[in-house]
Design a protein around this motif. Structure first.
Motif, PDB file in Angstrom:
ATOM      1  N   HIS A  28      35.572  44.566  38.981  1.00  0.00           N
ATOM      2  CA  HIS A  28      37.019  44.736  39.159  1.00  0.00           C
ATOM      3  C   HIS A  28      37.536  43.738  40.204  1.00  0.00           C
ATOM      4  O   HIS A  28      38.565  43.084  39.999  1.00  0.00           O
ATOM      5  CB  HIS A  28      37.326  46.178  39.578  1.00  0.00           C
ATOM      6  CG  HIS A  28      38.767  46.428  39.879  1.00  0.00           C
ATOM      7  ND1 HIS A  28      39.732  46.497  38.903  1.00  0.00           N
ATOM      8  CD2 HIS A  28      39.422  46.616  41.067  1.00  0.00           C
ATOM      9  CE1 HIS A  28      40.905  46.723  39.470  1.00  0.00           C
ATOM     10  NE2 HIS A  28      40.739  46.799  40.775  1.00  0.00           N
ATOM     11  N   HIS A  29      36.834  43.605  41.331  1.00  0.00           N
ATOM     12  CA  HIS A  29      37.230  42.663  42.375  1.00  0.00           C
ATOM     13  C   HIS A  29      37.196  41.233  41.840  1.00  0.00           C
ATOM     14  O   HIS A  29      38.142  40.463  42.041  1.00  0.00           O
ATOM     15  CB  HIS A  29      36.317  42.789  43.598  1.00  0.00           C
ATOM     16  CG  HIS A  29      36.558  41.710  44.608  1.00  0.00           C
ATOM     17  ND1 HIS A  29      37.667  41.687  45.416  1.00  0.00           N
ATOM     18  CD2 HIS A  29      35.839  40.599  44.916  1.00  0.00           C
ATOM     19  CE1 HIS A  29      37.623  40.598  46.187  1.00  0.00           C
ATOM     20  NE2 HIS A  29      36.521  39.941  45.908  1.00  0.00           N
ATOM     21  N   LEU A  30      36.122  40.868  41.143  1.00  0.00           N
ATOM     22  CA  LEU A  30      36.002  39.498  40.647  1.00  0.00           C
ATOM     23  C   LEU A  30      37.050  39.182  39.587  1.00  0.00           C
ATOM     24  O   LEU A  30      37.510  38.045  39.491  1.00  0.00           O
ATOM     25  CB  LEU A  30      34.589  39.245  40.135  1.00  0.00           C
ATOM     26  CG  LEU A  30      33.516  39.266  41.235  1.00  0.00           C
ATOM     27  CD1 LEU A  30      32.129  39.082  40.633  1.00  0.00           C
ATOM     28  CD2 LEU A  30      33.787  38.215  42.305  1.00  0.00           C
ATOM     29  N   VAL A  33      39.921  38.189  41.597  1.00  0.00           N
ATOM     30  CA  VAL A  33      39.735  36.829  42.100  1.00  0.00           C
ATOM     31  C   VAL A  33      40.081  35.825  40.992  1.00  0.00           C
ATOM     32  O   VAL A  33      40.743  34.819  41.241  1.00  0.00           O
ATOM     33  CB  VAL A  33      38.294  36.610  42.615  1.00  0.00           C
ATOM     34  CG1 VAL A  33      38.061  35.145  42.961  1.00  0.00           C
ATOM     35  CG2 VAL A  33      38.016  37.499  43.827  1.00  0.00           C
ATOM     36  N   ALA A  34      39.676  36.107  39.768  1.00  0.00           N
ATOM     37  CA  ALA A  34      39.993  35.222  38.646  1.00  0.00           C
ATOM     38  C   ALA A  34      41.513  35.065  38.505  1.00  0.00           C
ATOM     39  O   ALA A  34      42.002  33.953  38.261  1.00  0.00           O
ATOM     40  CB  ALA A  34      39.384  35.757  37.355  1.00  0.00           C
ATOM     41  N   ARG A  35      42.255  36.147  38.689  1.00  0.00           N
ATOM     42  CA  ARG A  35      43.722  36.054  38.623  1.00  0.00           C
ATOM     43  C   ARG A  35      44.256  35.190  39.762  1.00  0.00           C
ATOM     44  O   ARG A  35      45.223  34.443  39.592  1.00  0.00           O
ATOM     45  CB  ARG A  35      44.351  37.447  38.648  1.00  0.00           C
ATOM     46  CG  ARG A  35      44.126  38.225  37.352  1.00  0.00           C
ATOM     47  CD  ARG A  35      44.924  39.519  37.302  1.00  0.00           C
ATOM     48  NE  ARG A  35      44.555  40.476  38.331  1.00  0.00           N
ATOM     49  CZ  ARG A  35      43.536  41.343  38.228  1.00  0.00           C
ATOM     50  NH1 ARG A  35      42.786  41.370  37.145  1.00  0.00           N
ATOM     51  NH2 ARG A  35      43.277  42.187  39.216  1.00  0.00           N
ATOM     52  N   GLN A  36      43.620  35.279  40.932  1.00  0.00           N
ATOM     53  CA  GLN A  36      44.057  34.450  42.056  1.00  0.00           C
ATOM     54  C   GLN A  36      43.795  32.966  41.787  1.00  0.00           C
ATOM     55  O   GLN A  36      44.549  32.104  42.253  1.00  0.00           O
ATOM     56  CB  GLN A  36      43.385  34.902  43.352  1.00  0.00           C
ATOM     57  CG  GLN A  36      43.739  36.317  43.772  1.00  0.00           C
ATOM     58  CD  GLN A  36      45.238  36.557  43.882  1.00  0.00           C
ATOM     59  OE1 GLN A  36      45.992  35.695  44.327  1.00  0.00           O
ATOM     60  NE2 GLN A  36      45.668  37.730  43.453  1.00  0.00           N
ATOM     61  N   ASP A 136      47.071  49.860  54.489  1.00  0.00           N
ATOM     62  CA  ASP A 136      46.849  49.044  53.293  1.00  0.00           C
ATOM     63  C   ASP A 136      46.041  49.886  52.312  1.00  0.00           C
ATOM     64  O   ASP A 136      45.378  50.857  52.708  1.00  0.00           O
ATOM     65  CB  ASP A 136      46.092  47.760  53.655  1.00  0.00           C
ATOM     66  CG  ASP A 136      46.260  46.660  52.614  1.00  0.00           C
ATOM     67  OD1 ASP A 136      46.907  46.898  51.574  1.00  0.00           O
ATOM     68  OD2 ASP A 136      45.725  45.568  52.836  1.00  0.00           O
ATOM     69  N   SER A 137      46.089  49.517  51.057  1.00  0.00           N
ATOM     70  CA  SER A 137      45.309  50.219  50.040  1.00  0.00           C
ATOM     71  C   SER A 137      45.086  49.310  48.847  1.00  0.00           C
ATOM     72  O   SER A 137      45.845  48.365  48.616  1.00  0.00           O
ATOM     73  CB  SER A 137      46.022  51.507  49.606  1.00  0.00           C
ATOM     74  OG  SER A 137      47.269  51.206  49.027  1.00  0.00           O
ATOM     75  N   TRP A 138      44.014  49.577  48.127  1.00  0.00           N
ATOM     76  CA  TRP A 138      43.689  48.842  46.916  1.00  0.00           C
ATOM     77  C   TRP A 138      42.728  49.676  46.096  1.00  0.00           C
ATOM     78  O   TRP A 138      42.126  50.624  46.592  1.00  0.00           O
ATOM     79  CB  TRP A 138      43.093  47.463  47.220  1.00  0.00           C
ATOM     80  CG  TRP A 138      41.887  47.510  48.104  1.00  0.00           C
ATOM     81  CD1 TRP A 138      40.594  47.676  47.719  1.00  0.00           C
ATOM     82  CD2 TRP A 138      41.854  47.397  49.530  1.00  0.00           C
ATOM     83  NE1 TRP A 138      39.757  47.672  48.817  1.00  0.00           N
ATOM     84  CE2 TRP A 138      40.505  47.503  49.935  1.00  0.00           C
ATOM     85  CE3 TRP A 138      42.830  47.207  50.504  1.00  0.00           C
ATOM     86  CZ2 TRP A 138      40.127  47.429  51.266  1.00  0.00           C
ATOM     87  CZ3 TRP A 138      42.443  47.138  51.824  1.00  0.00           C
ATOM     88  CH2 TRP A 138      41.101  47.239  52.194  1.00  0.00           C
ATOM     89  N   ASP A 139      42.605  49.309  44.824  1.00  0.00           N
ATOM     90  CA  ASP A 139      41.672  49.995  43.938  1.00  0.00           C
ATOM     91  C   ASP A 139      40.288  49.382  44.072  1.00  0.00           C
ATOM     92  O   ASP A 139      40.153  48.160  44.107  1.00  0.00           O
ATOM     93  CB  ASP A 139      42.131  49.902  42.479  1.00  0.00           C
ATOM     94  CG  ASP A 139      43.390  50.713  42.223  1.00  0.00           C
ATOM     95  OD1 ASP A 139      43.578  51.728  42.903  1.00  0.00           O
ATOM     96  OD2 ASP A 139      44.174  50.318  41.351  1.00  0.00           O
ATOM     97  N   GLU A 140      39.290  50.246  44.172  1.00  0.00           N
ATOM     98  CA  GLU A 140      37.887  49.818  44.238  1.00  0.00           C
ATOM     99  C   GLU A 140      37.139  50.429  43.067  1.00  0.00           C
ATOM    100  O   GLU A 140      37.408  51.560  42.664  1.00  0.00           O
ATOM    101  CB  GLU A 140      37.221  50.304  45.518  1.00  0.00           C
ATOM    102  CG  GLU A 140      37.662  49.609  46.754  1.00  0.00           C
ATOM    103  CD  GLU A 140      36.880  50.078  47.976  1.00  0.00           C
ATOM    104  OE1 GLU A 140      36.685  49.258  48.870  1.00  0.00           O
ATOM    105  OE2 GLU A 140      36.466  51.254  48.036  1.00  0.00           O
TER     106      GLU A 140
END
Length: 162
Positions: A28-30, A33-36, A136-140
């Protein structure tokens, strides 16, 4: 004791690097990163890879130029866990600051989780000064593949670049 010297370089992270960056986070994180990296092509961000001679990333991180006018905001900084405390994080931050300065900007900012004392100590040693806090918050991605919301408190730090 044996001293090992790694010659490091910083370059743009590219989509092909993501397959070797599993140490940096979940699928999910990577994907994020691909979108970034798409934003990097548009010039909105720089996304860096720090590599030894093998050209395989051992650290990565971004600089977002859209968060605050005239400021480069460092985020998603990560060093391979087996190579932490070897100076690679310092190299990454300094490479990011160089990118910020190359755009004619003189201020860098970042947020660090208040529970991450080691990272905060690094940033302060590099001249970053706390100026505020914010939640702050994010999905993991959990081990079972589900997404869970991570909520935390962050300290905001900034540095005037010469």
């Amino acid at each position: 004791m044996i001293d090992v010297v790694l010659r490091l370089s910083a370059r743009d992270l590219v989509h092909a690097d993501l397959a070797s960056c599993g140490w940096a986070g979940s699928d999910h994180h990577l994907a994020g990163v691909a979108r970034q990296l798409d934003r990097a092509r548009a010039g909105e961000v720089d996304y860096l890879a720090v590599c030894p001679g093998t050209n395989i990333p051992v650290a990565k991180g971004g600089v977002d130029y859209q968060v605050k006018e005239g400021v480069g905001t460092l985020w998603q900084l990560a060093v391979h866990p087996a190579l932490q405390s070897c100076g690679i994080g310092t190299f990454l931050v300094e490479a990011a600051e160089l990118r910020i300065r190359s755009r004619g900007l003189r201020q860098a900012e970042l947020a660090v989780e208040e529970s991450n004392l080691r990272a905060r100590a690094l940033y302060q040693r590099l001249g970053y000064v706390a100026y505020d806090r914010r939640p702050d918050s994010w999905d993991e991605q959990a081990p079972d593949g589900s997404l869970r919301r991570h909520e935390t408190m962050c300290t905001l730090l900034r540095k005037e670049l010469s």
